[in-house]
Design a protein around this motif. Sequence first.
Motif: not given
Length: 146
Positions: A58-67
């Motif tokens: 979940x954290x990785x998905x949110x980080x990727x989405x932000x980028x």
Amino acid sequence: MPGVHKNNTIAFRPSEWERINIEERAALSGMKKKDFIAHSCIYSHICVVGSKNNIQKIVDAVEEMKNVISEIASRETSGDFPLSEDSFREMSMRYTAMCLTIVEILDGASYLFGVGDKKSSSVLEKEERMQQLFETLDFDYQGGDV
């Protein structure tokens, strides 16, 4: 065009008991089986196994989405928008679905953070909010068909 389908297929192999249970529930719901399964998946509670790996996903998905959103925003302001209209629409739907899922997961885990029980929304309320969201985002929404 024969042999060409507008939407992708999602398939799974339930056990005999699961299949019978799904078919009975679909029949008693008054919906077509495909609509029953789609509504059951979208509007039911999300069961998440709380492990470090799942939380990290979940954290990785949110980080990727932000980028990705930051990159698109910077390219849009420079006039070098990298996505076609269809690609942007697909990405928008995926990010919207991911954000809705994350919010539902966090709502379900709110007891871990000392937050009291939130009033549970009915399926009709959830579907109405989803329709309003899709109208705001200019997506086609026809009773669950996105």
